[in-house]
Design an enzyme around this catalytic site. Sequence first.
Site, short mmCIF file in Angstrom:
data_model
loop_
_atom_site.label_atom_id
_atom_site.label_comp_id
_atom_site.label_asym_id
_atom_site.label_seq_id
_atom_site.Cartn_x
_atom_site.Cartn_y
_atom_site.Cartn_z
N CYS A 79 0.83 -1.21 0.00
CA CYS A 79 0.00 0.00 0.00
C CYS A 79 0.86 1.26 0.00
CB CYS A 79 -0.98 -0.04 1.18
SG CYS A 79 -2.29 1.18 0.99
N HIS A 168 -3.79 -5.19 0.44
CA HIS A 168 -3.22 -5.63 1.73
C HIS A 168 -3.21 -7.15 1.83
CE1 HIS A 168 -2.83 -1.78 3.88
NE2 HIS A 168 -3.77 -1.40 3.04
N GLU A 170 -1.90 -8.99 3.93
CA GLU A 170 -1.90 -9.47 5.32
C GLU A 170 -3.29 -9.62 5.90
OE1 GLU A 170 -1.14 -6.54 4.21
OE2 GLU A 170 -1.59 -4.92 5.60
#
Length: 508
Positions: A79, A168, A170
Amino acid sequence: MQEKIIILDFGSQTTQLIGRRVRELNTYCEIVPYNKFPHDDPSVIGVILSGSPFSVYDEKAFKIDIETLRGRLPILGICYGAQLISWELGGNVEGAPSREYGRARLQTVNQNDPLMQGIEPGAQVWMSHGDTITALPAGFEIIASTDQVPVAAYRAAGDEKLWGVQFHPEVYHSECGMQLLRNFVVDICGSRCDWSAASFIETTVSQLRQQLGDDKVVLGLSGGVDSSVAAVLLNKAIGSNLTCIFVDHGMLRKNEFTDVMRDYEGLGLNVIGVDASAKFFSELAGVTDPERKRKIIGKGFIDVFDEEAHKVKDVKWLAQGTIYPDCIESLSITGTTIKSHHNVGGLPEKMNLRLCEPLRLLFKDEVRAVGRELGIPERLISRHPFPGPGLAVRILGDITPEKVSVLQEADHIFIQGLRDWGLYDKVWQAGVILLPVQSVGVMGDERTYERAVALRAVTSTDAMTADWAHLPYEFLAKVSNEIINKVRGVNRVCYDISSKPPSTIEWE
Ligand code: XMP
């Protein structure tokens, strides 16, 4: 040498999550402030740049010179991290008219790229950004796009090991996120994936032996998972040179002191159990203000602990069960601030001992895994969190031994009920609150005028936010009946349906 991935924290809310995901790949990682890269650490095998609340155009945006890392280690920007790399190297980043937030699907994917191995077009990813990369630096290539974001992922020119992703990976909602992180950490950085509970125990025990030698150590046990695991680990390393102190302030759960003492002794720990309840009850008499209650208990705890610890001859160290989320240096928007945390505030300063925190590199789920590997019983490992001041912050108004015993009985019925119905492990934490109100009821032919209690059960992942647990009505009905029938002095039970925020988990 323990190889590691470094995560540079640019202040995103999901930075810790990146750390957890890397650890789930059995790879050790450390999160450090964006400008604290450990340039002289030879064990680093790769670096990840996190997201950030800033735009690269913000005056206060956190910046680094990416050239200091380029070519030395594999780099992945996430990001803001991806935007910063692209922008610094001559690409363009522009503010979008509105923030893109939520699910998106990858439309095109270059599956020949090492970062994108095994990721198919159509995979869901999670977006959360205001700015977008509109032009890449010379020679860089797009390796994935969505219909809204042409540069969803890119790589540097030629063989350079540098990538950026706008989404993202994660976050749980990014379906291909773990695959992408595995591609980076394992295939690109070459992690040996040898970070496990067993390897942690082996390395830590030998480090503790070196660090502590023949020194004496004291540790405060609370019955909670962190201090219990820290104690068993230290016991494995230094045996009887560890003395544990478990203070009963009189406001623990029903039978908790004796049950937990028995467990600790069964684990071979050298534990001093101190019943200081009379001292705490007398100091708390008539006190109704929640903050004063906390302060009195905090100070009383330090006094008792200090006195007991000084009975141990030649003690040099104070051990604590501090864990990683408690001590990560977190970034605030106004600059770098360090969140300093001690399980027992004020104790290290007062006691003038050196601090030993063997779990300070672990996340909570890793602490549990280490505990299981050490053979600690499941009932200690999977216990709900319980506040240090105990039932004192669940008795609204002043505290008396009689009120504590009413609450202990009601709480015991609720918690045992959760266990019997298989609900205990489904909620983050639960307890009963004794309210400072009485209400009218009828029992047999008698009018009653007795206390009301509230049941509180929440779901959460980190206690920062929480939702009230949607427990079955039949269960609540059963618990309510049992409390009113069995606990003398209670004739009304309510269920707390507030979430956090705006409420908190505890009532005080
Ligand atoms: P709140 O009530 O702030 O609680 O939503 C968040 C978590 O922290 C626990 N808690 C405490 N723990 N000392 C502690 O050791 C305290 O004074 C304290 N107050 C709240 C609470 O049980 C929940 O897990």
